[in-house]
Motif scaffolding. Sequence first.
Motif, PDB file in Angstrom:
ATOM      1  N   THR A 168       0.823  -1.217   0.000  1.00  0.00           N
ATOM      2  CA  THR A 168       0.000   0.000   0.000  1.00  0.00           C
ATOM      3  C   THR A 168       0.851   1.259   0.000  1.00  0.00           C
ATOM      4  O   THR A 168       0.349   2.349  -0.223  1.00  0.00           O
ATOM      5  CB  THR A 168      -0.933   0.058   1.225  1.00  0.00           C
ATOM      6  OG1 THR A 168      -0.234  -0.466   2.353  1.00  0.00           O
ATOM      7  CG2 THR A 168      -2.176  -0.745   1.006  1.00  0.00           C
ATOM      8  N   ASN A 183      -7.553  -7.390  -0.022  1.00  0.00           N
ATOM      9  CA  ASN A 183      -8.000  -6.957  -1.349  1.00  0.00           C
ATOM     10  C   ASN A 183      -9.482  -7.259  -1.551  1.00  0.00           C
ATOM     11  O   ASN A 183     -10.194  -6.499  -2.218  1.00  0.00           O
ATOM     12  CB  ASN A 183      -7.163  -7.676  -2.420  1.00  0.00           C
ATOM     13  CG  ASN A 183      -7.442  -7.177  -3.825  1.00  0.00           C
ATOM     14  OD1 ASN A 183      -7.515  -5.984  -4.061  1.00  0.00           O
ATOM     15  ND2 ASN A 183      -7.601  -8.090  -4.764  1.00  0.00           N
ATOM     16  N   THR A 233     -11.496  -4.320  -0.066  1.00  0.00           N
ATOM     17  CA  THR A 233     -11.489  -3.080  -0.842  1.00  0.00           C
ATOM     18  C   THR A 233     -12.160  -3.260  -2.192  1.00  0.00           C
ATOM     19  O   THR A 233     -12.747  -2.313  -2.716  1.00  0.00           O
ATOM     20  CB  THR A 233     -10.059  -2.530  -1.013  1.00  0.00           C
ATOM     21  OG1 THR A 233      -9.213  -3.589  -1.444  1.00  0.00           O
ATOM     22  CG2 THR A 233      -9.522  -1.995   0.299  1.00  0.00           C
ATOM     23  N   ASP A 279      -7.863   2.596   5.220  1.00  0.00           N
ATOM     24  CA  ASP A 279      -7.651   2.191   3.835  1.00  0.00           C
ATOM     25  C   ASP A 279      -6.433   1.302   3.632  1.00  0.00           C
ATOM     26  O   ASP A 279      -6.031   1.040   2.508  1.00  0.00           O
ATOM     27  CB  ASP A 279      -7.494   3.443   2.956  1.00  0.00           C
ATOM     28  CG  ASP A 279      -6.287   4.276   3.412  1.00  0.00           C
ATOM     29  OD1 ASP A 279      -5.892   5.197   2.685  1.00  0.00           O
ATOM     30  OD2 ASP A 279      -5.743   3.985   4.501  1.00  0.00           O
ATOM     31  N   ARG A 304      -0.763  -7.492  -9.278  1.00  0.00           N
ATOM     32  CA  ARG A 304      -1.366  -6.180  -8.993  1.00  0.00           C
ATOM     33  C   ARG A 304      -1.232  -5.250 -10.183  1.00  0.00           C
ATOM     34  O   ARG A 304      -2.157  -4.577 -10.577  1.00  0.00           O
ATOM     35  CB  ARG A 304      -0.694  -5.584  -7.754  1.00  0.00           C
ATOM     36  CG  ARG A 304      -0.932  -4.087  -7.482  1.00  0.00           C
ATOM     37  CD  ARG A 304      -2.324  -3.819  -6.971  1.00  0.00           C
ATOM     38  NE  ARG A 304      -2.517  -2.418  -6.633  1.00  0.00           N
ATOM     39  CZ  ARG A 304      -2.873  -1.488  -7.489  1.00  0.00           C
ATOM     40  NH1 ARG A 304      -3.036  -1.771  -8.770  1.00  0.00           N
ATOM     41  NH2 ARG A 304      -3.058  -0.235  -7.090  1.00  0.00           N
ATOM     42  N   TYR A 305      -0.025  -5.201 -10.756  1.00  0.00           N
ATOM     43  CA  TYR A 305       0.236  -4.209 -11.806  1.00  0.00           C
ATOM     44  C   TYR A 305       0.353  -4.805 -13.191  1.00  0.00           C
ATOM     45  O   TYR A 305       0.521  -4.070 -14.167  1.00  0.00           O
ATOM     46  CB  TYR A 305       1.521  -3.427 -11.465  1.00  0.00           C
ATOM     47  CG  TYR A 305       1.369  -2.524 -10.267  1.00  0.00           C
ATOM     48  CD1 TYR A 305       1.924  -2.868  -9.034  1.00  0.00           C
ATOM     49  CD2 TYR A 305       0.654  -1.332 -10.350  1.00  0.00           C
ATOM     50  CE1 TYR A 305       1.771  -2.043  -7.927  1.00  0.00           C
ATOM     51  CE2 TYR A 305       0.494  -0.509  -9.250  1.00  0.00           C
ATOM     52  CZ  TYR A 305       1.052  -0.860  -8.047  1.00  0.00           C
ATOM     53  OH  TYR A 305       0.900  -0.043  -6.954  1.00  0.00           O
ATOM     54  N   ILE A 355      -3.845  -4.884  -1.978  1.00  0.00           N
ATOM     55  CA  ILE A 355      -5.042  -4.072  -2.215  1.00  0.00           C
ATOM     56  C   ILE A 355      -4.908  -3.415  -3.574  1.00  0.00           C
ATOM     57  O   ILE A 355      -3.850  -2.873  -3.906  1.00  0.00           O
ATOM     58  CB  ILE A 355      -5.155  -2.993  -1.109  1.00  0.00           C
ATOM     59  CG1 ILE A 355      -5.504  -3.646   0.216  1.00  0.00           C
ATOM     60  CG2 ILE A 355      -6.180  -1.930  -1.488  1.00  0.00           C
ATOM     61  CD1 ILE A 355      -5.437  -2.702   1.404  1.00  0.00           C
ATOM     62  N   GLY A 356      -5.974  -3.470  -4.364  1.00  0.00           N
ATOM     63  CA  GLY A 356      -5.935  -2.868  -5.688  1.00  0.00           C
ATOM     64  C   GLY A 356      -5.736  -3.884  -6.793  1.00  0.00           C
ATOM     65  O   GLY A 356      -5.798  -3.543  -7.974  1.00  0.00           O
ATOM     66  N   THR A 357      -5.491  -5.149  -6.450  1.00  0.00           N
ATOM     67  CA  THR A 357      -5.335  -6.178  -7.478  1.00  0.00           C
ATOM     68  C   THR A 357      -6.693  -6.370  -8.158  1.00  0.00           C
ATOM     69  O   THR A 357      -7.682  -6.676  -7.506  1.00  0.00           O
ATOM     70  CB  THR A 357      -4.871  -7.513  -6.866  1.00  0.00           C
ATOM     71  OG1 THR A 357      -3.641  -7.315  -6.185  1.00  0.00           O
ATOM     72  CG2 THR A 357      -4.691  -8.568  -7.946  1.00  0.00           C
ATOM     73  N   PRO A 358      -6.752  -6.155  -9.488  1.00  0.00           N
ATOM     74  CA  PRO A 358      -8.041  -6.227 -10.179  1.00  0.00           C
ATOM     75  C   PRO A 358      -8.587  -7.647 -10.206  1.00  0.00           C
ATOM     76  O   PRO A 358      -7.818  -8.607 -10.360  1.00  0.00           O
ATOM     77  CB  PRO A 358      -7.717  -5.760 -11.602  1.00  0.00           C
ATOM     78  CG  PRO A 358      -6.337  -5.244 -11.580  1.00  0.00           C
ATOM     79  CD  PRO A 358      -5.654  -5.829 -10.400  1.00  0.00           C
TER      80      PRO A 358
END
Lengths: 216, 369
Positions: free
Chosen positions: A151, B51, B54, B112, B310-311, B344-347
């Motif tokens: 994060t 993840n 979120t 968050d 993630r990216y 967090i943020g992994t689609p």
Amino acid sequence: MDILEEIQKNLIGGKYAQVAELTRSALDAGLLPDTIIHEGYLRGMEAVGQRFKAQEIWVPEVLMAAKAMNMGMEILAPLIKGQPKENRGKVVIGTVKGDVHDIGKNLVKIMLNGTGFTVVDIGVDASPQKFVNAAIGEEPDIIGMSALLSTSIPRIGDTVKALRQAGIKKPYKTIIGGAAVSQQVANDFGADAYAFDAAIAVEKVKELMGKLREGK
Amino acid sequence: MGVLDRLALEKDPFIGGKNMTQLMTPKERIRAAFDRSESDRVPAYPMSCTNNATMMGMPVVEYSTDGEKMAQAYIEYYKRFKPHLKPDVLILFQDTFVEAEALGTKIKLRDDAEPVWSEPAIDSPKDIEKLKIPDPARDARMPVMLECASIVQREIGKEVKIGAVCLGPFSICGALRGEERFMIDLVENPPLVHRLMEISTEALYRYGLALKKAGASASVSEPLPTIVSLEYYDKYDYPYLKDLVARWEKAGVHCFLHVCGQSDHILEGLARTGCWAISVDENMDIGEAKRRVGDKVVVVGNVDPIDTMRYGTPERIEAEVRDCIRKAASGSGYILSTGCECPIGTPFENLEAFMEAAWKYGTYPLDGR
């Protein structure tokens, strides 16, 4: 074995009481503080860095060596106060906002100190503004950002951006490290370098200093 | 028609020539990995934890502190996968502070992101007198995990295998003392280290029993020994891990070990503990891990959770899954997973791409795809 070699050996072994005692003996014998630092402590820490890189020693041993060097420096500090400090470069280092992991950052600090760099540690959970303030106030050559949590990755971007927007006059380079980051992250967020661990960080910092000298 | 073409047709229940009702269950697949027999497909799952919260807009602080909410996040995540792409395992995980917090370490919860460490439980060595072995049913956030495990087990436990992360004893000690101080304790205060390890191991033992009762297998995450020598691992961690594994076995708890970080120098040391499986992160070559310890443990891993999951693109994910399977799946004894938790943020499309690639390249018999 001469006293400087003994200091090196005990520093590498993390024997801080012996390093303190040997430092006093060295002073009694008429050795200059600068000599003790360069030929004793820094030589010792160089060996520590190499052994760490070669995975012959690990984090506890590096921390003990740093403790030994710090004890020696405490004795010498009042004696070199006021002298112009010769250094290989100045590095501002911190862990980015939202992250409080610091072992990696502290190892980098130890290794860079041990290589003759001046390190200003702005601590953990450091906001982009804190990095900017340090950059303006300290005029470093290198700014290092540490991040263990995934994060924290966007914070690297925030910090690099804030530094750029602050319009800092003195040329500097940025380097990032920590389990969450990678060369990919460095590329994506415009950091100048990425270091996998503290040993590599020292090499990269030296490379970046070379680039700065050449005006790149 | 190839496997992938079939997968593309959502309504088509045939996979690999088999009717979906003829496919193995996740538990059967995992059993096959341990028996070293070939299942229909390499057991596979990406590690998606916070993840999941979120992804559905749930604040992390709710997920971390409320068992019902945490369970909801996992069930929603599981339901979201197309029927033929569901992962074999769910890994329940909040953060690395659950045990240490129950023992007195202070943490800061955040909206968050995962909590951060704030104050040690053991500031001075004599604080150790104050430590009490936590009651998993009551202390700190252990009950949150247990409630989550119970609910998930009740709702979808028949379909999917449930693992729950708990921190290894050496790593718990780091959180109790502060990691840097603990590193120095290893050199300067071995009796303190042993006392801390005894307490941490006992706390973990009881937590593992409670997790099993709630329907989850203990997945022990032990990152901290990766930064010390093999000598220190052998002296200060190994004896306790070995003992823990043996005691758990008697109680029917099978230990999975997950090691984040440079596990190269302690890999055989970890396998010697008698654990059932070792999950490694992306720093290790999974083929090499299988060669070195595959006779003793099931090897798990190790697609890069950050750069790739993630990216990365689905193409990159497919390539890395294929690479892992080629290196480690032959001869069974392997479970495909990510090297660590997908951040967090992994689609979600990346998580499905992972499972699609598992089907595309991981059906037995492997034929050099």
